[in-house]
Design an enzyme around this catalytic site. Structure first.
Site, PDB file in Angstrom:
ATOM      1  N   GLU A  84      12.153  16.645 -26.505  1.00 61.01           N
ATOM      2  CA  GLU A  84      13.411  15.816 -26.952  1.00 61.01           C
ATOM      3  C   GLU A  84      14.384  16.035 -26.596  1.00 61.01           C
ATOM      4  O   GLU A  84      15.241  15.182 -25.925  1.00 61.01           O
ATOM      5  CB  GLU A  84      13.071  15.635 -28.337  1.00 61.01           C
ATOM      6  CG  GLU A  84      14.053  14.350 -28.954  1.00 61.01           C
ATOM      7  CD  GLU A  84      14.185  13.980 -30.309  1.00 61.01           C
ATOM      8  OE1 GLU A  84      13.294  14.638 -31.058  1.00 61.01           O
ATOM      9  OE2 GLU A  84      14.573  12.903 -30.522  1.00 61.01           O
TER      10      GLU A  84
ATOM     11  N   ASP B 101       8.499  17.917 -29.648  1.00 59.65           N
ATOM     12  CA  ASP B 101       9.410  17.352 -30.615  1.00 59.65           C
ATOM     13  C   ASP B 101       9.798  18.591 -31.568  1.00 59.65           C
ATOM     14  O   ASP B 101       8.996  18.712 -32.354  1.00 59.65           O
ATOM     15  CB  ASP B 101       9.062  15.890 -31.553  1.00 59.65           C
ATOM     16  CG  ASP B 101      10.272  15.387 -31.794  1.00 59.65           C
ATOM     17  OD1 ASP B 101      11.532  16.026 -32.043  1.00 59.65           O
ATOM     18  OD2 ASP B 101      10.237  14.328 -32.259  1.00 59.65           O
TER      19      ASP B 101
ATOM     20  N   ILE C  69      12.088  18.637 -33.882  1.00 61.25           N
ATOM     21  CA  ILE C  69      12.058  18.343 -35.421  1.00 61.25           C
ATOM     22  C   ILE C  69      11.785  16.860 -35.266  1.00 61.25           C
ATOM     23  O   ILE C  69      12.734  16.078 -34.725  1.00 61.25           O
ATOM     24  CB  ILE C  69      13.373  18.629 -35.983  1.00 61.25           C
ATOM     25  CG1 ILE C  69      13.700  20.007 -36.070  1.00 61.25           C
ATOM     26  CG2 ILE C  69      13.335  18.165 -37.467  1.00 61.25           C
ATOM     27  CD1 ILE C  69      15.020  20.545 -36.643  1.00 61.25           C
ATOM     28  N   ASP C  70      10.576  16.396 -35.779  1.00 62.98           N
ATOM     29  CA  ASP C  70      10.308  14.971 -35.857  1.00 62.98           C
ATOM     30  C   ASP C  70      10.591  14.533 -37.181  1.00 62.98           C
ATOM     31  O   ASP C  70      10.101  15.065 -38.101  1.00 62.98           O
ATOM     32  CB  ASP C  70       8.849  14.648 -35.379  1.00 62.98           C
ATOM     33  CG  ASP C  70       8.665  13.256 -35.182  1.00 62.98           C
ATOM     34  OD1 ASP C  70       9.333  12.484 -34.668  1.00 62.98           O
ATOM     35  OD2 ASP C  70       7.794  12.769 -36.075  1.00 62.98           O
TER      36      ASP C  70
ATOM     37  N   THR D 186      14.323  13.903 -37.770  1.00 58.72           N
ATOM     38  CA  THR D 186      15.506  14.452 -37.861  1.00 58.72           C
ATOM     39  C   THR D 186      16.528  14.031 -38.903  1.00 58.72           C
ATOM     40  O   THR D 186      17.206  14.785 -39.661  1.00 58.72           O
ATOM     41  CB  THR D 186      16.267  14.624 -36.601  1.00 58.72           C
ATOM     42  OG1 THR D 186      15.563  15.340 -35.454  1.00 58.72           O
ATOM     43  CG2 THR D 186      17.680  15.364 -36.658  1.00 58.72           C
TER      44      THR D 186
ATOM     45  N   ASP E 161       7.407  12.092 -29.661  1.00 52.86           N
ATOM     46  CA  ASP E 161       7.123  11.675 -31.072  1.00 52.86           C
ATOM     47  C   ASP E 161       5.712  11.325 -31.074  1.00 52.86           C
ATOM     48  O   ASP E 161       4.921  11.340 -32.414  1.00 52.86           O
ATOM     49  CB  ASP E 161       7.768  10.031 -31.152  1.00 52.86           C
ATOM     50  CG  ASP E 161       9.168  10.404 -31.202  1.00 52.86           C
ATOM     51  OD1 ASP E 161       9.894  11.384 -31.963  1.00 52.86           O
ATOM     52  OD2 ASP E 161       9.911   9.520 -30.534  1.00 52.86           O
TER      53      ASP E 161
HETATM   54  C1  LIP Z   1      12.176   9.970 -34.869  1.00 50.74           C
HETATM   55  C2  LIP Z   1      10.877   9.381 -35.663  1.00 50.74           C
HETATM   56  C3  LIP Z   1      11.293   8.283 -36.471  1.00 50.74           C
HETATM   57  C4  LIP Z   1      11.341   7.028 -35.587  1.00 50.74           C
HETATM   58  C5  LIP Z   1      12.449   7.246 -34.661  1.00 50.74           C
HETATM   59  C6  LIP Z   1      12.471   8.664 -34.067  1.00 50.74           C
HETATM   60  P1  LIP Z   1      13.329  12.118 -34.209  1.00 50.74           P
HETATM   61  O1  LIP Z   1      12.094  10.966 -34.160  1.00 50.74           O
HETATM   62  O2  LIP Z   1       9.920  10.003 -35.583  1.00 50.74           O
HETATM   63  O3  LIP Z   1      10.154   8.003 -37.357  1.00 50.74           O
HETATM   64  O4  LIP Z   1      11.456   5.982 -36.413  1.00 50.74           O
HETATM   65  O5  LIP Z   1      12.209   6.245 -33.539  1.00 50.74           O
HETATM   66  O6  LIP Z   1      12.045   8.781 -32.802  1.00 50.74           O
HETATM   67  O7  LIP Z   1      14.490  11.760 -33.505  1.00 50.74           O
HETATM   68  O8  LIP Z   1      13.546  12.537 -35.661  1.00 50.74           O
HETATM   69  O9  LIP Z   1      12.552  13.207 -33.499  1.00 50.74           O
END
Ligand code: LIP
Length: 286
Positions: A81, A102, A104-105, A107, A231
């Protein structure tokens, strides 16, 4: 646990990657916990919109994992990412072994200390997902799957719910990080179309946690437009190995680079959700 082979016939190799990925995920989880205890999780920059955040911890974990991977496997590829967002170029996804990560998914959750964020590590080979590891250090949940070998939560097999009908389904929808008018309107129309037709509507704030919730039977379906490969990658395999399905929002096969995602406990339920959505955004691919 089964012992089916993977696309290139070598599950032994994928087992080795799995062990390596689990160790990296636990290390990344420790970095997340420590950053939060020091308060540095709240230092953010924004990307596509004010709601699309990145922290130094996202960048640090991605750098750490990529250096670990390329040190051990110099001929493997990486897609992540923070590297991709900052380079502004499209992903160069090939048939080579590719780690799609990713760091941290979720964030936004991480920044607010809402305990639903995770590290998500997927591996593709010949453009098929062969390994998925998702670790949420706050809840100490480690989801794992190798292609053809089932899905596991903390080492115990998991399976999707038996839910087949939308009016009995716990459905997940997300606002997402993009906040342009077209996206906002699509989210509103789509949410409105399903909100009174299902058992309940949830939003966990992490695509990987949403999908893993379906994998372990705690939720039944999820859709989102605007996700990226990192993601979806790891948790898509975890879900399919748990008996569920992933698809394009219009019902065809999932394209990891196409930014349109339905995850469901069954193909039937996924199709019902797809048909209820009035707006199917077409977004620039990754
Ligand atoms: C996020 C997700 C979140 C989604 C956003 C975004 P990040 O990832 O997991 O649920 O709604 O579209 O992609 O930016 O925290 O890695």
């Amino acid at each position: 646990m089964g012992s089916e082979t993977t696309v290139d016939g070598s599950d032994v190799m994928v087992r080795e990657w799995e062990e390596f990925a689990i160790n990296m995920a636990i290390e990344a989880g420790q970095v997340m916990l420590s950053a939060t205890s020091k308060g540095v999780n709240r230092q953010t920059e924004s990307k596509a919109s004010a709601a699309d955040l990145v922290t130094e911890t996202d960048k640090g974990i991605e750098k750490l994992l990529f250096s670990r991977i390329l040190h051990k496997y110099p001929d493997h590829r990486t897609i992540g990412e923070e590297t991709t967002s900052s380079s502004g170029v499209k992903n160069n996804w090939t048939d080579a072994v590719t780690w799609i990560i990713d760091p941290i998914d979720g964030t936004m959750n991480f920044v607010h200390t809402f305990p639903l964020s995770c590290v998500s590590i997927g591996v593709t080979l010949n453009k098929e997902i062969v390994l998925g590891v998702v670790f949420n250090p706050w809840l100490d949940q480690l989801f794992t799957a190798r292609r053809g070998n089932g899905a596991y939560l903390n080492g115990k097999p998991i399976h999707v719910s038996a839910c087949q009908k939308m009016d009995e389904a716990l459905v997940i929808a997300e606002l997402g990080g993009d906040r342009d008018e077209v996206k906002k309107d699509a989210v509103c129309q789509n949410v409105q179309a399903i909100m009174w037709k299902c058992h309940g509507l949830r939003s966990l704030g992490s695509a990987a946690m949403n999908t893993c919730s379906i994998a372990c039977g705690s939720a039944d379906a999820y859709f989102e437009f605007g996700l990226h490969a990192w993601d979806m990658c790891a948790s898509a395999l975890i879900l399919t190995e748990a008996g569920g399905c992933v698809m394009d929002t219009e019902g065809g096969p999932l394209d990891l680079m196409n930014r349109r995602f339905i995850a469901a406990s069954s193909v039937d339920l996924g199709n019902q959700l797809s048909q209820l959505l009035p707006v199917h955004l077409k977004l620039p691919s990754d």
